[in-house]
Design an enzyme around this catalytic site. Structure first.
Site, PDB file in Angstrom:
ATOM      1  N   ASP A  49       0.807  -1.061  -0.014  1.00 23.89           N
ATOM      2  CA  ASP A  49      -0.089  -0.027   0.130  1.00 23.89           C
ATOM      3  C   ASP A  49       0.899   1.232   0.011  1.00 23.89           C
ATOM      4  OD1 ASP A  49      -2.579  -1.346   0.262  1.00 23.89           O
ATOM      5  OD2 ASP A  49      -2.448  -0.723   2.391  1.00 23.89           O
ATOM      6  N   TYR A 113       7.283  -9.614   6.764  1.00 25.74           N
ATOM      7  CA  TYR A 113       7.111  -8.223   6.907  1.00 25.74           C
ATOM      8  C   TYR A 113       7.577  -7.846   8.229  1.00 25.74           C
ATOM      9  CZ  TYR A 113       4.057  -7.324   2.877  1.00 25.74           C
ATOM     10  OH  TYR A 113       3.532  -7.106   1.727  1.00 25.74           O
TER      11      TYR A 113
END
Length: 280
Positions: A49, A113
């Site tokens: 994003d 992540y």
């Protein structure tokens, strides 16, 4: 003859402050500057994003050089791409020649992540400038890390993660069942810890899975932080998971984009992302 046709896998970094995967994948001009014969399109392995950073995202593309020239060497390709990107906050870290059927997204075995949190930041001016847009700063000076670890352990394994998926257009096509291999919470540090005038406590949350749902990591992080703050109990987090419904996730709880970093995309069971079988 197709002897000068080559498929490459490239690994690259960027700050999400200015880019998102869509923008990166549409930067086809960057490849046109290498003057290939074929229209080049980039297939990015991991969509991030706006605001999310990547220390190692990956993509593949095919390059056919003009005038029967041989394919670029991996090193030359990295140099050429970085030369054209020098005014952008994107860096290509390495490239690999890969087989023609290699796919950057579908071949990925695991993605990792890391979410970075700064604690005890009552005002943004207390954060070093090198951390601006690169972490989530909380007013809390400490979180109940024991409770957070207990909650994180509930998320590990095979689950229907519907409650941790934000609504988007992919929903109809993607299974909400994912296997979360790692959910780890450890002390972290500022990028400039040694040069800052005071100790800043940081936490790093690490998540590894073959793939993630839309905004899943940010929602998991937000829920774990809420547990650490005492706003959610461990049983409540378990209820949210078991509800298997994105509406069961409390509004406004998701962690902001700027603390999230895609740190690895692995392509082999051994976990060595560099060891993609070379083409010789």
């Amino acid at each position: 003859t197709m002897h000068n046709w080559a498929r490459y896998l490239v690994f690259f970094q960027y700050t999400g402050t200015r880019y998102r995967w869509v923008l990166v994948s549409q930067r086809d001009w960057l490849l046109l500057l290498l003057k290939p014969l074929n229209p080049v399109s980039l297939t990015v392995s991991s969509r991030t994003d706006t605001g999310v950073h990547a220390l190692s995202n990956s993509a593949h593309f095919d390059l056919l050089r003009k005038n029967d020239k041989p394919p670029f060497s991996e090193d030359i390709l990295v140099e050429a791409l970085n030369f054209h990107l020098r005014s952008e906050q994107i860096r290509v870290t390495r490239a690999r020649r890969v087989p023609d059927d290699f796919h950057a997204r579908f071949r990925a075995q695991a993605r990792t992540y890391v979410y970075r949190i700064a604690l005890g930041i009552r005002h943004y001016s207390l954060l070093p400038i090198t951390e601006h847009d690169l972490c989530w700063s909380l007013r809390n000076t400490e979180l109940d890390v024991g409770a957070m670890r207990e909650a994180a352990a509930l998320l590990v394994g095979v689950h229907d993660f519907s409650s941790f998926r934000a609504v988007n257009s992919d929903m109809l096509f993607k299974s909400p069942v994912k296997t979360l291999d790692v959910a780890r919470i450890e002390p972290g540090g500022s990028f400039t810890q040694a040069h800052f005038h005071r100790e800043l406590p940081f936490l790093e949350l690490t998540f590894t899975s073959r793939s993630f749902l839309y905004k899943q990591v940010r929602r998991m992080t937000g829920a774990l932080v809420a547990v650490g703050q005492g706003k959610l109990s461990v049983p409540q987090l378990k209820e949210i998971l078991e509800a298997r419904d994105s509406l069961a996730y409390p509004q406004g709880l998701a962690a902001p984009a700027q603390g999230l970093f895609l740190t690895r995309v692995d392509y082999r069971e051994t976990g060595e992302d560099a060891e993609v079988k070379p083409v010789r």
